[in-house]
Scaffold this active site. Structure first.
Site, PDB file in Angstrom:
ATOM      1  CG  ASP A 180     -24.392  42.369 -30.624  1.00 42.64           C
ATOM      2  OD1 ASP A 180     -25.268  41.691 -31.207  1.00 42.64           O
ATOM      3  OD2 ASP A 180     -24.407  42.605 -29.403  1.00 42.64           O
ATOM      4  CE1 TYR A 210     -32.456  29.348 -33.427  1.00 41.47           C
ATOM      5  CE2 TYR A 210     -33.855  27.432 -33.821  1.00 41.47           C
ATOM      6  CZ  TYR A 210     -32.745  28.191 -34.146  1.00 41.47           C
ATOM      7  OH  TYR A 210     -31.930  27.799 -35.183  1.00 41.47           O
ATOM      8  CE  LYS A 243     -32.699  30.988 -36.617  1.00 42.79           C
ATOM      9  NZ  LYS A 243     -31.686  31.703 -37.415  1.00 42.79           N
TER      10      LYS A 243
END
Ligand code: NAI
Length: 246
Positions: A59, A151, A155
């Site tokens: 993970d 998100y 990014k």
């Protein structure tokens, strides 16, 4: 020379295609994925095709798991000198509804995971005096994307991180680039389409090359960037998006 490569998120979609391509090019590939069973299955498929690969349950939001995974790579495949950070998760929702935990999760998977994997592997690359890092970001960093604030923020952080690492580690023969893919046919994209974040036909109409991208499109670009010949390319944003962003 045979190099050991780590591909995070390599059990599915873009990461899986990258793992296959690098193995076909002769790299010894370690697939790190949250889904350890799928990682092992992807590695087995590569071995059945004649390549060398291992799959590990890692993970990327857990630094201890990353460090343990890298240690396994050192002992089973050799010192890692290629790292592709493809693990990611699209976390969607209207901005005013984003809970603090959702925001933190988006950053943990997409940005901090990339930071931790780079920090865990760079010492090996420095010793090797050679390294290649490719961070998979997103075409949404060019254009923004409604409903994907956390998100896209994460990014965009990956793009900034890429530029700084490129500057700091170029003297060691290490290149660091980012591929922001756009609209690639993977389980993640299919899930986003089901959630109604995008409309497939509309997106194809907005794509100059007139089709959805394939994971192999990204893999081919990544394979080039990790090549010996790509040593003069660093700190770059290499879009693979069918011309959607120029
Ligand atoms: P995918 O969902 O098919 O594959 C992502 C993989 O990452 C899965 O195997 C998943 O188990 C793994 N993963 C998720 N969280 C993880 C964690 N905490 N630790 C380790 N592994 C984890 O998705 P896809 O489309 O192949 O995405 C790959 C990368 O490309 C992601 O970073 C994504 O954000 C990015 N991307 C994809 C686009 C597309 O159109 N498919 C567009 C823009 C960016």
């Amino acid at each position: 020379m045979t190099r050991a490569a780590i591909v995070t998120g390599g059990a599915s979609g873009i990461g899986a295609a990258i793992a296959r391509h690098l193995a076909a090019d002769g790299a010894l590939v370690a697939i790190f994925d949250l889904d350890g069973t799928a990682a092992e299955a992807a590695a087995t498929a590569i071995e059945e095709a004649g390549g060398k690969a291992i799959g590990l349950p890692v993970d990327v939001t857990a630094r201890a798991a990353i460090d343990a995974g890298v240690e396994q790579v050192r002992s089973r495949l050799g010192r890692p000198s290629i790292l592709v950070n493809s693990a990611g998760a699209t976390i969607a929702g209207p901005f005013l509804d984003i809970a603090a935990e959702t925001w933190d999760r988006a950053l943990a998977v997409n940005l901090t995971g990339t930071f931790d994997c780079c920090q865990a592997v760079l010492p090996d690359m420095i010793e090797e005096r050679w390294g290649r890092i490719v961070n998979i970001s997103s075409s949404s960093v060019h254009s923004g994307s409604r409903g994907l604030a956390a998100y896209v923020a994460a990014k965009s952080g990956v793009v900034g991180l890429t530029k700084v690492l490129a500057l700091e580690f170029a003297p060691y023969g290490i290149t660091v680039n980012t591929i922001p893919p756009g609209f690639i046919d993977t389980p993640m994209l299919r899930k986003t389409l089901e959630q109604g974040v995008f409309d497939l036909d509309q997106q194809i109409a907005n794509t100059p090359v007139g089709r959805i991208g394939r994971p192999e499109d990204v893999a081919a670009t990544c394979a080039f960037l990790v090549n010996e010949e790509a040593g003069y390319i660093t700190g770059q944003i290499i879009g693979v998006n069918g011309g959607r962003n120029t």
